[in-house]
Design a protein around this motif. Structure first.
Motif, mmCIF file in Angstrom:
data_model
loop_
_atom_site.group_PDB
_atom_site.id
_atom_site.type_symbol
_atom_site.label_atom_id
_atom_site.label_comp_id
_atom_site.label_asym_id
_atom_site.label_seq_id
_atom_site.Cartn_x
_atom_site.Cartn_y
_atom_site.Cartn_z
ATOM 1 N N UNK A 4 35.539 -11.489 -35.706
ATOM 2 C CA UNK A 4 35.844 -10.233 -36.381
ATOM 3 C C UNK A 4 35.657 -9.087 -35.387
ATOM 4 N N UNK A 5 36.580 -8.138 -35.389
ATOM 5 C CA UNK A 5 36.444 -6.996 -34.480
ATOM 6 C C UNK A 5 35.289 -6.091 -34.894
ATOM 7 N N UNK A 25 41.285 -7.991 -25.809
ATOM 8 C CA UNK A 25 41.716 -9.097 -26.668
ATOM 9 C C UNK A 25 42.826 -8.670 -27.622
ATOM 10 N N UNK A 26 42.822 -7.408 -28.009
ATOM 11 C CA UNK A 26 43.851 -6.872 -28.901
ATOM 12 C C UNK A 26 43.363 -6.796 -30.336
ATOM 13 N N UNK A 27 43.350 -5.594 -30.890
ATOM 14 C CA UNK A 27 42.900 -5.374 -32.260
ATOM 15 C C UNK A 27 44.052 -4.774 -33.058
ATOM 16 N N UNK A 28 44.353 -5.383 -34.185
ATOM 17 C CA UNK A 28 45.371 -4.863 -35.095
ATOM 18 C C UNK A 28 44.708 -4.134 -36.245
ATOM 19 N N UNK A 75 41.637 -6.647 -37.408
ATOM 20 C CA UNK A 75 41.725 -8.070 -37.070
ATOM 21 C C UNK A 75 42.152 -8.203 -35.612
ATOM 22 N N UNK A 76 41.825 -9.354 -35.026
ATOM 23 C CA UNK A 76 42.258 -9.627 -33.664
ATOM 24 C C UNK A 76 43.698 -10.122 -33.670
#
Length: 83
Positions: A4-5, A25-28, A75-76
């Motif tokens: 979890x971010x 990592x990238x978070x949406x 979310x990742x």
């Protein structure tokens, strides 16, 4: 790193909430059931996102932002990296 971010994350490196590993990592962000890709900072527990307000800049050259309140889900974008 967990799946979890962070609860509060900012893309500005000067912010105390900046986390380079999570951003790499990238978070949406899903805000009020709409995918957003222009979020500068967010807080899931407080329920707000900060987005750019047009092309306006402050006196230090940073984009002017506005805070919008609503439902925030972070979310990742990719799966957890294998060790």
């Amino acid at each position: 790193m967990s799946d979890t971010p962070p609860d509060h994350l900012a893309i500005n490196p000067a912010s105390p909430f900046h986390d380079a590993a999570a951003l790499e990592r990238g978070v949406g962000i899903r805000f009020n059931d709409v995918e957003r890709d222009n979020v500068e900072e967010y807080s899931v527990s407080e329920g707000w996102v900060r987005v750019q307000a047009g092309k306006a800049r402050d006196r230090r050259g940073n984009p002017m932002t506005i805070k919008i309140k609503g439902t925030v889900v972070a979310y990742y974008l990719d799966q957890k990296p294998s060790a």
